[in-house]
Design a protein around this motif. Structure first.
Motif, PDB file in Angstrom:
ATOM      1  N   HIS A  63       0.826  -1.210   0.000  1.00 53.91           N
ATOM      2  CA  HIS A  63       0.000   0.000   0.000  1.00 53.91           C
ATOM      3  C   HIS A  63       0.857   1.256   0.000  1.00 53.91           C
ATOM      4  CE1 HIS A  63      -3.453   2.522   0.535  1.00 53.91           C
ATOM      5  NE2 HIS A  63      -2.944   3.059   1.630  1.00 53.91           N
ATOM      6  N   SER A  67       0.859   3.799  -3.177  1.00 56.49           N
ATOM      7  CA  SER A  67       0.449   5.184  -2.909  1.00 56.49           C
ATOM      8  C   SER A  67       1.516   6.164  -3.385  1.00 56.49           C
ATOM      9  CB  SER A  67       0.195   5.383  -1.407  1.00 56.49           C
ATOM     10  OG  SER A  67      -0.844   4.545  -0.952  1.00 56.49           O
ATOM     11  N   LEU A 100      -4.645   1.399  -9.585  1.00 57.08           N
ATOM     12  CA  LEU A 100      -5.671   1.833  -8.633  1.00 57.08           C
ATOM     13  C   LEU A 100      -6.271   0.687  -7.825  1.00 57.08           C
ATOM     14  CD1 LEU A 100      -7.333   4.205  -7.516  1.00 57.08           C
ATOM     15  CD2 LEU A 100      -8.958   3.830  -9.391  1.00 57.08           C
ATOM     16  N   CYS A 104      -6.159   0.434  -3.678  1.00 60.48           N
ATOM     17  CA  CYS A 104      -7.380   0.424  -2.863  1.00 60.48           C
ATOM     18  C   CYS A 104      -7.507  -0.851  -2.046  1.00 60.48           C
ATOM     19  CB  CYS A 104      -8.608   0.598  -3.757  1.00 60.48           C
ATOM     20  SG  CYS A 104      -8.713   2.201  -4.563  1.00 60.48           S
ATOM     21  N   THR A 137     -11.007   5.921   0.251  1.00 57.47           N
ATOM     22  CA  THR A 137     -10.909   5.011  -0.896  1.00 57.47           C
ATOM     23  C   THR A 137     -12.003   5.316  -1.906  1.00 57.47           C
ATOM     24  OG1 THR A 137      -9.991   3.278   0.525  1.00 57.47           O
ATOM     25  CG2 THR A 137     -10.907   2.587  -1.582  1.00 57.47           C
ATOM     26  N   VAL A 141     -11.591   6.717  -5.871  1.00 55.25           N
ATOM     27  CA  VAL A 141     -12.200   6.036  -7.016  1.00 55.25           C
ATOM     28  C   VAL A 141     -13.143   6.982  -7.762  1.00 55.25           C
ATOM     29  CG1 VAL A 141     -13.747   4.171  -7.714  1.00 55.25           C
ATOM     30  CG2 VAL A 141     -11.957   3.742  -6.005  1.00 55.25           C
ATOM     31  N   THR A 164      -7.029  14.084  -6.604  1.00 54.57           N
ATOM     32  CA  THR A 164      -6.758  12.794  -5.978  1.00 54.57           C
ATOM     33  C   THR A 164      -5.624  12.870  -4.958  1.00 54.57           C
ATOM     34  OG1 THR A 164      -5.209  12.055  -7.724  1.00 54.57           O
ATOM     35  CG2 THR A 164      -7.559  11.553  -8.034  1.00 54.57           C
TER      36      THR A 164
END
Length: 251
Positions: A63, A67, A100, A104, A137, A141, A164
């Motif tokens: 993660h 990121s 993506l 997530c 999250t 999206v 974002t």
């Protein structure tokens, strides 16, 4: 004496009509702002992730890395567009969109572990943190989907994608303020006030430049709504039941 047409009226023959210098394209230097945004995330997560890089669990490392790649992807896309490399911009865009789901799913996987085994957060606070994670999250999206839907409208597209960066700000700023000894701003309110102030500046700049785009107002309303209602919503019976179901082992 004849005259030649000019955007500003007529000019004597044999002379060149003066024209204003070309304006710098909107968001031509956005990569530097994305770099600054990543600097916020880097500062917030430096003690817990970046300094001991690789020492965490696999899902936590995935993660954190995805990121970080997201921010660098935004920087690269902006730089490519500033150089007129549209084809490469689109290639990088496809790459980060593929990234993506990993970003997530890995994030929510960490949320699931946090709900049951967090060594830091007391159990009563965990459903609130989970609520933040889920809505961030969802926010990411939604912004990406809106950005893709508006890809043929560059002014809207670039703002949805720029927005974002704020998905990583609440956890990063909460940690940063705590590390700086100003945690009294609050786990929720400190980051929210900071994000709202930045969004108001972005909206004011757009307004001054004659732009009327929905991305930043949408983010402002979203941030204020979460700030106001996260307490009551994260303590409802349905949310607590959902957290218990989400954190339960499979089978």
């Amino acid at each position: 004496m004849t005259a030649i047409a000019s955007p500003h009226g007529s000019a004597p023959a044999g002379t060149r009509a003066s024209s204003p210098p070309p304006a710098t394209p909107s968001y031509a230097n956005a990569h530097w702002y994305f770099l600054a945004a990543f600097g916020v995330v880097l500062a917030g997560f430096w003690p817990s992730f970046f300094r001991p890089l690789g020492s965490g669990t696999t899902r936590r490392n995935i993660h954190g890395i995805t990121s970080s790649i997201w921010y660098f992807g935004l920087m690269l896309q902006s730089w490519l567009m500033s150089k007129g490399l549209v084809t490469w911009h689109r290639r990088v865009a496809r790459g980060i969109v593929v990234l993506l789901p990993i970003l997530c799913v890995s994030g929510l996987s960490n949320t699931r572990i946090m709900l049951t085994t967090s060594p830091i957060l007391p159990p009563p606070l965990r459903p609130l943190i989970a609520f933040i994670d889920f809505q961030l999250t969802l926010q990411l999206v939604v912004l990406v989907v809106l950005g893709i839907m508006n890809r043929r409208t560059p002014a809207a597209h670039k703002r949805f994608m720029a927005a974002t960066v704020f998905a990583g700000f609440p956890p990063a700023l909460a940690r940063l303020y705590l590390n700086l000894g100003i945690g009294s701003l609050g786990l929720i309110n400190g980051p929210a006030y900071t994000i709202e102030a930045i969004l108001l500046v972005l909206i004011a700049v757009d307004w001054r430049n004659g732009e009327r785009r929905i991305a930043y107002p949408l983010m402002l309303v979203w941030t204020i709504a979460i700030q106001l209602f996260i307490g009551p919503l994260s303590s409802t019976s349905w949310w607590l039941a959902f957290c218990a179901w989400f954190a339960a082992p499979p089978g």
